[in-house]
Enzyme design. Structure first.
Site, short mmCIF file in Angstrom:
data_model
loop_
_atom_site.label_atom_id
_atom_site.label_comp_id
_atom_site.label_asym_id
_atom_site.label_seq_id
_atom_site.Cartn_x
_atom_site.Cartn_y
_atom_site.Cartn_z
CG ASN A 121 61.20 -55.66 30.31
OD1 ASN A 121 62.16 -56.15 29.52
ND2 ASN A 121 61.52 -54.95 31.04
CG HIS A 146 57.61 -49.19 29.34
ND1 HIS A 146 56.61 -50.20 29.31
CD2 HIS A 146 58.62 -49.98 30.20
CE1 HIS A 146 57.03 -51.15 30.57
NE2 HIS A 146 58.34 -50.94 30.35
CG LEU A 147 60.94 -48.55 23.21
CD1 LEU A 147 61.43 -47.89 22.24
CD2 LEU A 147 61.04 -50.45 23.01
N GLY A 194 59.40 -59.84 32.39
CA GLY A 194 59.84 -58.74 33.30
C GLY A 194 58.55 -57.46 33.66
CD GLN A 195 54.50 -55.54 29.74
OE1 GLN A 195 53.90 -56.22 29.19
NE2 GLN A 195 54.07 -54.04 29.11
CG ASP A 255 62.99 -46.27 35.29
OD1 ASP A 255 62.93 -46.06 35.99
OD2 ASP A 255 62.41 -46.76 34.70
CB ILE A 256 61.21 -43.57 39.22
CG1 ILE A 256 60.08 -45.04 39.55
CG2 ILE A 256 59.96 -42.30 39.43
CD1 ILE A 256 58.81 -44.56 40.23
#
Length: 119
Positions: free
Chosen positions: A92, A105-106, A98-99, A30-31
């Site tokens: 999410n 995605h997990l 909050g998606q 994740d960035i």
């Protein structure tokens, strides 16, 4: 889908720090990490939500979860028995949850104590 961020990552149009890949699953860092380990695991096919994927291809949903566990093992979040020290999986679904990227995605989170309840 040309406007989907994750589809563009799968296609190689946008760079990603890939940590695991199969023909049907991609995992990358994740960035904006929320823990010492924060990896996103996605199906390479576009499905907007976990529910949509579960209905369309339950086998692929299982592959995504299995890939998340493989990432956790690779990142040192589980030992041989698969339990210690542990990790959290988060999916999410929808804006109220909050998606922000509408490609299922997990999140694999670990490397620190994760309190409960979450945010």
């Amino acid at each position: 889908m040309t406007d989907c961020l994750f589809c563009r990552m799968v296609a190689g149009e946008i760079p990603a720090d890939v940590v695991h890949r199969t023909d049907r699953v991609l995992a990358f860092r994740d960035i904006n990490p929320q823990a010492a380990t924060h990896v996103l695991v996605i199906p390479t096919d576009h499905h907007p939500t976990a529910g949509a994927l579960a209905e369309a291809d339950p086998t692929l949903m299982g592959e995504v979860v299995a890939a998340a566990h493989a990432v956790a093992r690779q990142e040192g979040l589980v030992t041989g028995d698969g339990a210690e020290p542990g990790y959290r999986l988060v999916a999410n679904t929808g804006p109220a949850a909050g998606q922000t990227v509408h490609h299922v995605h997990l999140h694999v989170l670990g490397g620190r104590d994760l309190g409960w309840p979450p945010g």
